[in-house]
Design a protein around this motif. Structure first.
Motif, PDB file in Angstrom:
ATOM      1  N   GLU A  71       0.835  -1.199   0.000  1.00  0.00           N
ATOM      2  CA  GLU A  71       0.000   0.000   0.000  1.00  0.00           C
ATOM      3  C   GLU A  71       0.874   1.256   0.000  1.00  0.00           C
ATOM      4  O   GLU A  71       1.935   1.292   0.624  1.00  0.00           O
ATOM      5  N   PHE A  72       0.389   2.292  -0.680  1.00  0.00           N
ATOM      6  CA  PHE A  72       1.216   3.490  -0.848  1.00  0.00           C
ATOM      7  C   PHE A  72       0.339   4.722  -0.964  1.00  0.00           C
ATOM      8  O   PHE A  72      -0.840   4.653  -1.346  1.00  0.00           O
ATOM      9  N   ASP A  73       0.946   5.866  -0.652  1.00  0.00           N
ATOM     10  CA  ASP A  73       0.384   7.165  -1.001  1.00  0.00           C
ATOM     11  C   ASP A  73       1.032   7.656  -2.306  1.00  0.00           C
ATOM     12  O   ASP A  73       0.378   8.250  -3.158  1.00  0.00           O
ATOM     13  N   ARG A  74       2.312   7.398  -2.411  1.00  0.00           N
ATOM     14  CA  ARG A  74       3.066   7.729  -3.619  1.00  0.00           C
ATOM     15  C   ARG A  74       4.071   6.626  -3.906  1.00  0.00           C
ATOM     16  O   ARG A  74       4.511   5.918  -3.001  1.00  0.00           O
ATOM     17  N   VAL A  75       4.433   6.509  -5.190  1.00  0.00           N
ATOM     18  CA  VAL A  75       5.463   5.554  -5.604  1.00  0.00           C
ATOM     19  C   VAL A  75       6.581   6.328  -6.281  1.00  0.00           C
ATOM     20  O   VAL A  75       6.329   7.250  -7.066  1.00  0.00           O
TER      21      VAL A  75
ATOM     22  N   MET B 168       9.724  13.817  -0.507  1.00  0.00           N
ATOM     23  CA  MET B 168       8.485  13.150  -0.929  1.00  0.00           C
ATOM     24  C   MET B 168       7.256  13.732  -0.244  1.00  0.00           C
ATOM     25  O   MET B 168       6.124  13.508  -0.686  1.00  0.00           O
ATOM     26  N   ALA B 169       7.448  14.479   0.825  1.00  0.00           N
ATOM     27  CA  ALA B 169       6.312  15.111   1.508  1.00  0.00           C
ATOM     28  C   ALA B 169       5.813  16.351   0.775  1.00  0.00           C
ATOM     29  O   ALA B 169       4.763  16.898   1.136  1.00  0.00           O
ATOM     30  N   THR B 170       6.538  16.804  -0.253  1.00  0.00           N
ATOM     31  CA  THR B 170       6.125  17.988  -1.007  1.00  0.00           C
ATOM     32  C   THR B 170       4.755  17.748  -1.629  1.00  0.00           C
ATOM     33  O   THR B 170       4.562  16.774  -2.361  1.00  0.00           O
ATOM     34  N   PRO B 171       3.759  18.624  -1.376  1.00  0.00           N
ATOM     35  CA  PRO B 171       2.393  18.361  -1.853  1.00  0.00           C
ATOM     36  C   PRO B 171       2.274  18.255  -3.372  1.00  0.00           C
ATOM     37  O   PRO B 171       1.623  17.340  -3.872  1.00  0.00           O
ATOM     38  N   ASP B 172       2.874  19.199  -4.109  1.00  0.00           N
ATOM     39  CA  ASP B 172       2.729  19.195  -5.565  1.00  0.00           C
ATOM     40  C   ASP B 172       3.701  18.194  -6.187  1.00  0.00           C
ATOM     41  O   ASP B 172       4.912  18.243  -5.918  1.00  0.00           O
TER      42      ASP B 172
ATOM     43  N   CYS C 198       7.739  18.187  -6.349  1.00  0.00           N
ATOM     44  CA  CYS C 198       8.439  17.066  -5.712  1.00  0.00           C
ATOM     45  C   CYS C 198       9.485  16.480  -6.657  1.00  0.00           C
ATOM     46  O   CYS C 198      10.640  16.250  -6.275  1.00  0.00           O
ATOM     47  N   THR C 199       9.095  16.266  -7.930  1.00  0.00           N
ATOM     48  CA  THR C 199      10.023  15.714  -8.922  1.00  0.00           C
ATOM     49  C   THR C 199      11.202  16.648  -9.137  1.00  0.00           C
ATOM     50  O   THR C 199      12.356  16.210  -9.184  1.00  0.00           O
ATOM     51  N   ASN C 200      10.918  17.932  -9.276  1.00  0.00           N
ATOM     52  CA  ASN C 200      11.993  18.901  -9.510  1.00  0.00           C
ATOM     53  C   ASN C 200      12.954  18.982  -8.323  1.00  0.00           C
ATOM     54  O   ASN C 200      14.164  19.118  -8.512  1.00  0.00           O
ATOM     55  N   TYR C 201      12.411  18.887  -7.122  1.00  0.00           N
ATOM     56  CA  TYR C 201      13.277  18.938  -5.938  1.00  0.00           C
ATOM     57  C   TYR C 201      14.181  17.700  -5.860  1.00  0.00           C
ATOM     58  O   TYR C 201      15.352  17.787  -5.463  1.00  0.00           O
TER      59      TYR C 201
END
Length: 566
Positions: free
Chosen positions: A143-147, A167-171, A175-178
């Motif tokens: 189970e996941f919130d994000r992968v 990974m806690a970044t909302p957008d 998140c990808t850019n960071y």
């Protein structure tokens, strides 16, 4: 995979193959084993590409894929590309690395926290694209919130705790850019080409293709990833990366791959275009201003019929010039070549207004009715056809140092003599097929139009001339013999478009070989074996005086002809 050739090609092929399989409605993806079968297909695709490139055992990649089926997510992977799940603020690694370090952890030889310092930590025990090394694992994603799926370009540089925080970044885009920035800040480059300069030029309009077709392209790519790679290896990597474009209809690609150092390296750019030009004086002023700004050297000829030039400058400066010319005149062919570091190419920058951009002396030519432009592959076929008369439209002193086999020379000393030679030596009723070539293509534009006007129905011309042929042709297919004369201080270029071995006689402009330079009659700046006895005593004295001034200037570390001279 770092340390191997064409790793970016292997990864591109693997991703394309996996995506194609996942989008195929006939491909099962009901279980983890089905995803493992997808990776097997991708591995076969990479191996096949390696065989075509003759890189078997020299290119490989890692890969991780996942897919949702209903409420269940499955994954499969090979190598050390990872899948993480992020749930409830916690990051967990799902995949198990196929590395020597991970084996040592599993056997208890080292503790997990010491893996980063383990010897040969990057050695893979399983990978894709290498014979006998492929073995994929698969399973169900918890189970996941994000992968997060990533290569070691992220996981090896950024600590899991830092990844977890990002990974806690909302957008998701942020998140990808960071994550990307975190890897780059740690010095990450992975195995991509790291392209620093890219030009994609559609040359389809210069070929016999349907209107609007996009089939012929040129790409100029600058990347530090080309360092220490041969010309053939650079071409193979780009061709392999763009294989899908060929599959979708692209017919020809001229590749210009350079290392990052080329941006500041002085190079040569040749170009021409027949097009209506008004307000020549205004255009002359604009080009002179641009030449001064970009610190260019060379000559540009402008006339009501078009523009023609050969200039020297840094790659970045010449790129800016080419863009400006295309903005004004539309698409036009450009031919790049190199010169030795100690060769200035030209002493100054000139823009001249002329009656013609290439002197031919025949009025009212219909330049819309020229010969059929052919590429290097088709040209080689024409060379091999006994029914085709191949004509070298250049002057005799150019032909003396290089030409194509079986090409006929018009034995002219200047291009204006060509029409008379055709009228005296050729007959449209006898020569049914004519193939013509010159240095850069411009002389063939007028010569082929003249031939068509004279009644020769089937006329071909080598697109872009000798210089473009040498740019495009593979070494094994190259039919050019000798060197190619060029109208700058390089005198000639070899088949790799590097500065050639010839010098030049100041008196007659004939290229000089090492044998010519060793001749008893050779006197630098005055005469050579090709012109001895042709000049008057007054002219010889003038040449000697000039040569003396050249040598005095050289002794002072100066050039005899400088920028301020007009």
């Amino acid at each position: 995979m770092g340390g191997l050739l064409a790793g970016e090609v292997a990864s591109s092929v693997a991703v394309e193959s996996a995506c194609r399989a996942l989008r195929d409605p006939q491909q099962p993806r009901q279980s983890a084993d089905d995803l493992k079968a997808v990776l097997n297909l991708a591995n076969e695709a990479v191996l096949e590409r390696a065989r075509k490139m003759r890189y078997v055992g020299k290119m490989g990649t890692t890969l991780v894929v996942w897919a949702m089926q209903g409420e269940t997510a499955y994954f499969s992977h090979v190598g050390d590309s990872r899948l993480y799940v992020y749930r409830g603020g916690k990051l967990s690694q799902v995949t198990h690395d196929h590395t020597l370090a991970q084996r040592m952890i599993d056997s208890g030889e080292i503790a997990p926290e010491n893996a980063h310092n383990a010897p040969n930590k990057h050695v893979l025990v399983h990978a894709m694209g290498l014979p006998g090394a492929f073995k994929a694992d698969a399973g169900v994603v918890p189970e996941f919130d994000r992968v997060l799926l990533c290569s070691d370009g992220l996981s090896d540089l950024v600590e899991d705790a830092d990844i977890e925080a990002i990974m806690a970044t909302p957008d998701l885009d942020d998140c990808t850019n960071y994550l990307l920035k975190a890897a780059l800040d740690k010095g990450g480059r992975d195995n991509e080409l790291d392209i620093q300069h890219l030009e994609v030029i559609d040359e389809s309009a210069n070929h016999s293709v349907p209107a609007g077709a996009q089939t012929h392209f040129k790409v100029v790519i600058v990347s530090p990833g080309f360092e220490n790679a041969s010309r053939i290896d650079r071409h193979r990597r780009i061709n392999a990366l763009l294989q899908s474009e060929f599959d979708q209809g692209m017919h020809a690609l001229a590749i210009h791959p350079y290392t990052a150092r080329v941006l500041d390296m002085r190079r040569v750019l040749a170009f021409y275009k027949f097009t209506g030009v008004d307000e020549l004086e205004a255009l002359q002023g604009e080009l002179l201003q641009m030449g001064a700004k970009l610190e260019l050297k060379g000559t540009i000829l402008i006339a009501h019929e078009g523009v023609n030039g050969t200039v020297v400058g840094t790659t970045s400066a010449l790129t800016e010039l080419s863009r400006s010319l295309q903005q004004r005149f539309g698409e036009m062919p450009f031919k790049w070549s190199d010169l030795a570091e100690d060769n200035r190419g030209f002493y100054r920058f000139k823009v001249k207004i002329k009656p013609e951009i290439v002197s031919f002396g025949v009025a009212d030519l219909d330049l819309q009715q020229t010969g059929e432009h052919v590429d290097a592959q088709r040209w080689n076929e024409l060379l091999a056809d006994p029914d085709v008369l191949v004509i070298d439209t250049r002057n005799d002193y150019e032909i003396d140092i290089g030409t194509f086999p079986s090409a006929r020379s018009p034995e002219t000393t200047n291009f204006r003599e060509f029409p008379s030679w055709v009228e005296e030596q050729l007959d449209p009723g006898e020569q049914k097929q004519i193939a013509m070539f010159c240095t850069g293509g411009i002389r063939c534009e007028k010569a082929s139009a003249f031939m068509r006007q004279a009644g020769f129905e089937k006329v071909y011309q080598l697109d872009g001339g000798i210089l473009k042929y040498l740019e495009d042709v593979e070494e094994k297919d190259n039919r050019w013999q000798g060197e190619c004369f060029v109208f700058d201080q390089r005198v000639s270029v070899d088949s790799a478009l590097n500065q050639g071995q010839y010098d030049q006689c100041y008196a007659c402009r004939h290229p000089l070989s090492s044998e010519d330079l060793a001749s008893e009659v050779y006197e630098r700046g005055v005469q050579c074996p090709h012109c001895v006895g042709q000049a008057s005593q007054t002219r010889l004295d003038s040449f000697r005086q000039r040569q003396k001034q050249v040598e005095l200037a050289a002794a002072r570390g100066e050039a005899h002809i400088g920028e301020t001279q007009k």
